[in-house]
Design an enzyme around this catalytic site. Structure first.
Site, PDB file in Angstrom:
ATOM      1  N   TYR A  62       1.341  -1.251  -0.298  1.00  0.00           N
ATOM      2  CA  TYR A  62      -0.106  -0.144   0.034  1.00  0.00           C
ATOM      3  C   TYR A  62       0.773   0.863   0.099  1.00  0.00           C
ATOM      4  CZ  TYR A  62      -4.101  -2.302   1.021  1.00  0.00           C
ATOM      5  OH  TYR A  62      -5.302  -3.624   1.162  1.00  0.00           O
ATOM      6  N   HIS A 120      -2.225 -11.780   1.485  1.00  0.00           N
ATOM      7  CA  HIS A 120      -2.696 -11.191   0.556  1.00  0.00           C
ATOM      8  C   HIS A 120      -3.806 -11.612  -0.652  1.00  0.00           C
ATOM      9  CE1 HIS A 120      -2.905  -6.058  -0.287  1.00  0.00           C
ATOM     10  NE2 HIS A 120      -4.023  -6.997  -0.017  1.00  0.00           N
TER      11      HIS A 120
HETATM   12  N1  LIG Z   1      -6.836  -7.261   0.981  1.00  0.00           N
HETATM   13  C1  LIG Z   1      -7.281  -6.885   0.009  1.00  0.00           C
HETATM   14  O1  LIG Z   1      -7.423  -7.059  -1.351  1.00  0.00           O
HETATM   15  C2  LIG Z   1      -7.685  -4.935   0.122  1.00  0.00           C
HETATM   16  C3  LIG Z   1      -8.473  -4.755  -1.464  1.00  0.00           C
HETATM   17  C4  LIG Z   1      -8.766  -3.550  -1.143  1.00  0.00           C
HETATM   18  C5  LIG Z   1      -9.602  -2.875   0.203  1.00  0.00           C
HETATM   19  N2  LIG Z   1      -7.988  -2.902   1.823  1.00  0.00           N
HETATM   20  C6  LIG Z   1      -8.572  -2.640   2.182  1.00  0.00           C
HETATM   21  O2  LIG Z   1      -9.615  -2.051   2.751  1.00  0.00           O
HETATM   22  C7  LIG Z   1      -9.374  -0.781   2.814  1.00  0.00           C
HETATM   23  C8  LIG Z   1     -11.743  -0.243   3.165  1.00  0.00           C
HETATM   24  O3  LIG Z   1     -11.360  -0.041   1.133  1.00  0.00           O
HETATM   25  P1  LIG Z   1     -11.296   0.925  -0.191  1.00  0.00           P
HETATM   26  O4  LIG Z   1     -10.348   1.638   0.956  1.00  0.00           O
HETATM   27  O5  LIG Z   1     -10.710   0.365  -1.015  1.00  0.00           O
HETATM   28  O6  LIG Z   1     -13.342   1.522   0.132  1.00  0.00           O
HETATM   29  P2  LIG Z   1     -13.641   1.885   0.862  1.00  0.00           P
HETATM   30  O7  LIG Z   1     -13.628   2.709   2.327  1.00  0.00           O
HETATM   31  O8  LIG Z   1     -15.405   0.937   0.283  1.00  0.00           O
HETATM   32  O9  LIG Z   1     -14.453   3.371   0.297  1.00  0.00           O
HETATM   33  C9  LIG Z   1     -12.860   4.365  -0.032  1.00  0.00           C
HETATM   34  C10 LIG Z   1     -13.872   5.800   0.006  1.00  0.00           C
HETATM   35  O10 LIG Z   1     -14.860   5.367   0.454  1.00  0.00           O
HETATM   36  C11 LIG Z   1     -15.074   7.926   0.595  1.00  0.00           C
HETATM   37  N3  LIG Z   1     -16.017   7.025   1.857  1.00  0.00           N
HETATM   38  C12 LIG Z   1     -15.223   7.408   2.948  1.00  0.00           C
HETATM   39  N4  LIG Z   1     -16.474   7.827   4.035  1.00  0.00           N
HETATM   40  C13 LIG Z   1     -17.544   8.263   3.902  1.00  0.00           C
HETATM   41  C14 LIG Z   1     -18.023   8.799   4.383  1.00  0.00           C
HETATM   42  N5  LIG Z   1     -18.790   8.873   5.091  1.00  0.00           N
HETATM   43  N6  LIG Z   1     -19.321   9.669   3.410  1.00  0.00           N
HETATM   44  C15 LIG Z   1     -18.809   9.670   2.416  1.00  0.00           C
HETATM   45  N7  LIG Z   1     -17.431   8.882   1.220  1.00  0.00           N
HETATM   46  C16 LIG Z   1     -16.671   8.237   1.803  1.00  0.00           C
HETATM   47  C17 LIG Z   1     -14.150   8.152   0.384  1.00  0.00           C
HETATM   48  O11 LIG Z   1     -13.613   9.193   0.232  1.00  0.00           O
HETATM   49  P3  LIG Z   1     -12.897  10.349   1.076  1.00  0.00           P
HETATM   50  O12 LIG Z   1     -11.838   9.539   1.901  1.00  0.00           O
HETATM   51  O13 LIG Z   1     -12.945  11.480   0.306  1.00  0.00           O
HETATM   52  O14 LIG Z   1     -13.497  10.117   2.266  1.00  0.00           O
HETATM   53  C18 LIG Z   1     -12.866   6.341  -0.509  1.00  0.00           C
HETATM   54  O15 LIG Z   1     -13.280   7.956  -1.738  1.00  0.00           O
HETATM   55  C19 LIG Z   1      -8.879  -0.258   2.231  1.00  0.00           C
HETATM   56  O16 LIG Z   1      -8.415   1.261   2.525  1.00  0.00           O
HETATM   57  C20 LIG Z   1      -7.601  -1.343   2.475  1.00  0.00           C
HETATM   58  O17 LIG Z   1      -7.019  -1.299   3.340  1.00  0.00           O
HETATM   59  C21 LIG Z   1      -8.126  -4.643   1.832  1.00  0.00           C
END
Ligand SMILES: NC(=O)c1ccc[n+]([C@@H]2O[C@H](COP(=O)([O-])OP(=O)(O)OC[C@H]3O[C@@H](n4cnc5c(N)ncnc54)[C@H](OP(=O)(O)O)[C@@H]3O)[C@@H](O)[C@H]2O)c1
Length: 292
Positions: A62, A120
């Site tokens: 990351y 991962h």
């Molecule tokens: N193991 C894996 O393969 C894998 C894959 C993907 C993700 N992950 C983990 O899971 C975490 C979460 O997934 P993700 O980051 O892909 O997606 P997510 O948390 O579903 O969505 C993040 C998006 O939502 C927005 N957001 C957050 N809170 C909000 C709210 N209250 N209102 C409006 N928009 C909001 C954020 O924008 P802003 O920042 O502008 O608020 C960002 O654009 C990752 O950061 C990572 O640590 C793991």
């Protein structure tokens, strides 16, 4: 108590799921994908710590681990108050490469252990035909990491039921999979539940795509909450630990405010019946990200 029952008792985002061997993990995790070190990631993590987050989901891939390390160190809060996850990337699925990767992670995090280390992805590419043997060997090394005190818990990410058979010895404590309204992966969730493996849900907001869905907005409005709060509570009410990333201070805070409302059984049913929406397009066998 199974994870579904545990989650029914949570009163705050600081409450914890208890893993099979008694280790506790805060029931909401802060995602660090796209919180890049080179883009001022440390300031985002510092804000998340000020907002109350102690559980950070990082990964070798990351480019966020230096930020997490710096923010945790400068917070002055003892290391044992944090729960930090890292992951071994799919190009490092041999014992030697995984050990080197973990050492880099520990250096970047400025810590001598991580709380949870995950594989991962189960295979490095679609064409990776001997992934089973690799995983068997790698999982042996993960158990060594644990015995050596480099990690407190070991687990997997993006594993479907057929990926687990080649892991010999200790059972994974956690499986982190894409999980959100519109993509519940019921078979994987059921398998994990039956085997005492906690499911963490990544992209709990469907990478924000769910937040404009008319039915999600309508149910959220009826409760006087945001669509994001609804999506996160949906995961908790399924016995899943949601991971959520936000770089915005106000959204970070409101995303933790999940315990003054409960979705009814009927609302849960409606939300589970929306069909497939907001799927990332990624899959551990056929659509592995950054596959070459
Ligand atoms: N193991 C894996 O393969 C894998 C894959 C993907 C993700 N992950 C983990 O899971 C975490 C979460 O997934 P993700 O980051 O892909 O997606 P997510 O948390 O579903 O969505 C993040 C998006 O939502 C927005 N957001 C957050 N809170 C909000 C709210 N209250 N209102 C409006 N928009 C909001 C954020 O924008 P802003 O920042 O502008 O608020 C960002 O654009 C990752 O950061 C990572 O640590 C793991």
């Amino acid at each position: 108590m199974d994870f579904l029952e545990q989650s029914s008792h949570f009163k705050s985002a600081d409450d914890c799921y208890e893993l099979a061997d008694g280790v506790k993990i805060p029931c909401l995790g802060f995602g660090t994908w796209k919180v890049f070190d080179e883009d001022g990631g440390a300031a985002v993590i510092k804000e998340a710590i000020s907002s109350g987050y102690r559980h950070f989901d990082a990964a070798a891939f990351y480019r966020s681990e230096k930020s997490v390390g710096q923010a945790v160190k400068e917070s002055g809060i003892p290391r044992d108050q944090f729960f930090i996850t890292s992951k071994i990337w799919k190009d490092d699925l041999t014992p030697e490469l995984a050990r080197k990767s973990l050492q880099r992670t520990l250096d970047d995090l400025k810590t001598d252990y991580v709380d949870l280390l995950l594989i991962h992805w189960p295979r490095s590419s679609r064409r990776d035909m001997n992934w089973q043997e690799k995983l068997t060997e790698l999982w042996g090394e993960f158990q060594q990491f644990k015995q050596q005190g480099l990690v407190r818990e070991i687990g997997t990410a993006n594993f479907l039921p057929h990926h687990f058979a080649c892991l010999k010895g200790e059972r994974p404590a956690v499986n982190q999979i894409e999980f959100h309204i519109g993509y519940e992966q019921t078979e994987a969730l059921q398998y994990c539940r039956e085997h005492g493996i906690l499911v963490e849900g990544w992209a709990a907001l469907g990478r924000a795509e769910l937040l404009t869905h008319f039915q999600i907005k309508a149910i959220a409005m009826a409760h006087g909450i945001t669509p994001a709060q609804l999506c996160l509570k949906f995961c908790l009410q399924k016995g899943v630990l949601p991971l959520v990333k936000s770089a915005d201070a106000q959204r970070m805070r409101s995303n933790r405010d999940l315990f003054s409302f409960t979705l009814t059984a009927n609302e849960m049913h409606v939300l589970s019946s929306l069909g497939q929406i907001a799927w990332s397009g990624e899959h551990p066998d056929t659509a592995i990200p950054f596959d070459r």
